[in-house]
Design an enzyme around this catalytic site. Structure first.
Site, PDB file in Angstrom:
ATOM      1  CD  GLN A   1      -2.765  -2.537   2.039  1.00 44.58           C
ATOM      2  OE1 GLN A   1      -2.108  -2.904   3.010  1.00 44.58           O
ATOM      3  NE2 GLN A   1      -2.496  -2.946   0.816  1.00 44.58           N
TER       4      GLN A   1
ATOM      5  CG  ASN B   1      -3.811  -4.947  12.687  1.00 43.17           C
ATOM      6  OD1 ASN B   1      -3.194  -4.812  11.629  1.00 43.17           O
ATOM      7  ND2 ASN B   1      -4.170  -6.140  13.160  1.00 43.17           N
TER       8      ASN B   1
ATOM      9  CG  ASN C   1     -17.708  25.429 -23.170  1.00 45.37           C
ATOM     10  OD1 ASN C   1     -18.733  25.846 -23.701  1.00 45.37           O
ATOM     11  ND2 ASN C   1     -16.742  24.839 -23.850  1.00 45.37           N
TER      12      ASN C   1
ATOM     13  CE1 TYR D   1      -6.086  -3.464   8.873  1.00 44.36           C
ATOM     14  CE2 TYR D   1      -5.213  -5.652   8.408  1.00 44.36           C
ATOM     15  CZ  TYR D   1      -5.362  -4.327   8.067  1.00 44.36           C
ATOM     16  OH  TYR D   1      -4.790  -3.858   6.912  1.00 44.36           O
TER      17      TYR D   1
ATOM     18  CB  THR E   1     -42.363  24.686  -8.939  1.00 43.04           C
ATOM     19  OG1 THR E   1     -43.422  25.181  -9.748  1.00 43.04           O
ATOM     20  CG2 THR E   1     -42.312  25.466  -7.628  1.00 43.04           C
ATOM     21  CG  HIS E   2     -43.052  21.246 -11.824  1.00 41.61           C
ATOM     22  ND1 HIS E   2     -43.213  19.908 -11.580  1.00 41.61           N
ATOM     23  CD2 HIS E   2     -43.827  21.891 -10.910  1.00 41.61           C
ATOM     24  CE1 HIS E   2     -44.059  19.737 -10.569  1.00 41.61           C
ATOM     25  NE2 HIS E   2     -44.439  20.928 -10.132  1.00 41.61           N
TER      26      HIS E   2
ATOM     27  CE  LYS F   1      -4.346   2.743   5.053  1.00 42.01           C
ATOM     28  NZ  LYS F   1      -5.316   1.623   4.994  1.00 42.01           N
TER      29      LYS F   1
ATOM     30  CB  SER G   1     -14.997  25.394 -27.940  1.00 43.91           C
ATOM     31  OG  SER G   1     -14.874  24.588 -29.087  1.00 43.91           O
TER      32      SER G   1
ATOM     33  CB  SER H   1      -0.932   0.009   1.218  1.00 44.06           C
ATOM     34  OG  SER H   1      -0.190  -0.161   2.413  1.00 44.06           O
TER      35      SER H   1
HETATM   36  N1  ARG Z   1      -1.048  -1.374   5.206  1.00 43.13           N
HETATM   37  C1  ARG Z   1      -2.008  -1.865   6.140  1.00 43.13           C
HETATM   38  C2  ARG Z   1      -3.320  -1.128   5.968  1.00 43.13           C
HETATM   39  O1  ARG Z   1      -3.329  -0.144   5.319  1.00 43.13           O
HETATM   40  C3  ARG Z   1      -1.513  -1.661   7.539  1.00 43.13           C
HETATM   41  C4  ARG Z   1      -2.044  -2.640   8.518  1.00 43.13           C
HETATM   42  C5  ARG Z   1      -1.587  -4.017   8.134  1.00 43.13           C
HETATM   43  N2  ARG Z   1      -1.740  -4.975   9.180  1.00 43.13           N
HETATM   44  C6  ARG Z   1      -1.572  -6.263   8.928  1.00 43.13           C
HETATM   45  N3  ARG Z   1      -1.655  -7.047   9.913  1.00 43.13           N
HETATM   46  N4  ARG Z   1      -1.357  -6.714   7.722  1.00 43.13           N
HETATM   47  O2  ARG Z   1      -4.346  -1.525   6.457  1.00 43.13           O
END
Ligand code: ARG
Length: 465
Positions: A327, A115, A290, A322, A160-161, A330, A282, A28
């Site tokens: 993940q 977590n 526009n 968790y 209205t409408h 985000k 344009s 991530s």
């Molecule tokens: N990158 C993970 C997330 O965004 C962090 C937590 C990961 N925890 C785990 N036990 N894999 O959620």
């Protein structure tokens, strides 16, 4: 042992290295590196707390703080080397810390887990961005008030409408938008209360055997309290869903606003001029200007609604506590924050610079028999039942349509053919000014009511800023 496995902070129990594709698929860091400032903030508070309860020495704590501060500076200067093999922002920073300060770096993760760490980071992120959103929202509300004040008595058709219904004032119309945004601000405030709860100390899911002081960490991080249950603490994303729901509603309001601005700025309506800075031309049709900003905001409402559904769906089947699914929280969250902030900023800049074309608004208000209700009310005041008055005015409107004249352009003789209750004073109620001035009660469109609403709104906002 492969280089890859050696790098991993959780490599101990594994005998084979991660498949390269799986490594990239599960990482991530490409998007959660945005959490770095909050991750460092959380880690510093955690280290201070561990020091107070005797898990870290004062010297280790100092090393950790200095190391994390230097790492954050490197990140902010764009000099940090992010590694996919280290999966996420948390492990990238922790590995860099250990590389920099040695043993003390390895102790930082005592009594916590990624977590509770990530749950804390996103709350810190959202808390800060909610404040930015609130201040852009406030700026937009102030812009609306400024414009409404100049046009408390400017007449336009109310619809209205999408058909001309009754005359209103432009100020009154703008204050309707103000009211919607006021509710949006309340929703964000309410959401902020539940964002500001600290999951840190929940550890992986069950808490930790170290004698942690969660109240201390919460206080250091400015949270109102620690979360009450460790399982809920690591898995709760309600606050993110609430934020996305409040955002979807805000964007829905901005989208409706956009729709009106697109119509109003068209040649057919010609109710407002948008400043050139908010429009584009344009590449083929030289005459075009526009209304891109309102169109784009209207379009972006779709992705914010989509983000809300994404988060609801993300959570709906998750068992406690968790799961890696989390993940996925985000990107929709970040995208919502960015989209809402950008849309509010564009609107706050644009709205006070919109210029109404009073003459077109007035002409349009005159066209749709918008004072027909006023004539009915006049007849009721003279003793006719409302339903009968409705009928009489309907006949007068028909004559107006056939002869292409507004009610105020019919002669007294013609009007008296419909009812002998009609006298010379009727023309006062058939004017647009008379019509709006007559709606003189709380929430009505009379200019003095609009001015009162603006004054109240200003007092309300000054209590906030
Ligand atoms: N990158 C993970 C997330 O965004 C962090 C937590 C990961 N925890 C785990 N036990 N894999 O959620």
């Amino acid at each position: 042992m492969s280089q890859d496995k050696q790098n991993k902070l959780w490599g101990g129990r594994f005998t084979e290295s991660t498949d390269a594709f799986v490594q990239a698929f599960t990482a991530s860091v490409n998007f959660d590196q945005r959490l770095a400032p909050y991750d460092v903030q959380g880690s510093i508070a955690h280290a201070k707390m561990l020091t107070k309860v005797g898990v870290l020495s004062a010297q280790e704590c100092e090393q950790i703080i200095a190391g994390l501060t230097a790492i954050l500076a490197e990140i902010q200067d764009g000099k940090f080397d992010w590694s996919i093999a280290l999966e996420d922002v948390h492990m990238n920073i922790e590995a860099a810390l250990t590389e920099r300060i040695g043993l003390a770096g390895k102790k930082l993760h005592t009594g916590r887990s990624r977590n509770d760490q990530v749950a804390t980071d996103i709350r810190l992120f959202l808390r800060e961005h909610l404040m930015l959103i609130q201040s852009e929202l406030l700026r937009l509300q102030q812009g609306l008030l400024e414009l409404a004040e100049q046009h408390a008595a400017t007449i336009m058709p109310g619809f209205t409408h999408l058909q001309v219904a009754q005359p209103v004032t432009f100020g009154h119309h703008l204050m309707a938008w103000f009211e919607m945004l006021k509710r949006d601000a309340e929703r964000f405030d309410d959401c902020a209360k539940r964002v500001n709860v600290m999951p840190l100390g929940s550890a992986a899911l069950a808490g930790t055997s170290y004698p942690i002081d969660r109240h201390m960490t919460a206080e250091l991080l400015g949270f109102s309290c620690p979360s009450a249950n460790s399982l809920d603490g690591v898995s709760d994303r309600d606050f993110a869903i609430e934020f996305c729901a409040a955002s979807a509603l805000l964007m829905t309001h901005l989208s409706r606003f956009s729709e009106e601005i697109v119509l109003w700025s068209s040649a057919q309506f010609n109710f407002v001029h948008l400043p050139d800075a908010f429009c584009t031309g344009s590449s083929i049709m030289p005459q075009k200007k526009n209304p891109d900003v309102p169109e784009l905001v209207r379009g972006k409402t779709g992705r914010v609604n989509g983000n809300l559904v994404a988060l609801l769906t993300l959570m709906k089947s998750q068992p406690l506590a968790y799961n890696k699914d989390n993940q996925e929280d985000k990107e929709p969250l970040f995208d919502t924050v960015d989209t809402v902030l950008g849309s509010l900023r564009a609107y706050a800049d644009m709205v006070p610079n919109m210029v109404p074309v009073k003459a077109s608004m007035l002409t349009a208000a005159k066209q749709g028999f918008s004072t027909a209700t006023d004539l009915a009310d006049y007849l009721v005041r003279k003793g006719m039942a409302f339903r009968d008055a409705h009928e009489v005015v309907g006949l007068a409107v028909r004559l107006g349509t056939e002869t292409k004249r507004d009610l105020s352009e019919l002669t007294l003789d013609e009007l008296q053919d419909f009812s002998e209750l009609i006298a010379g004073d009727v023309f006062e109620v058939l004017t647009l000014e008379g019509s709006v001035a007559a709606r003189d009660h709380l929430g009505g469109t009379a200019p003095n009511q609009v001015s009162r609403a603006i004054a109240e709104a200003k007092a309300f906002l000054s209590g906030k800023s």
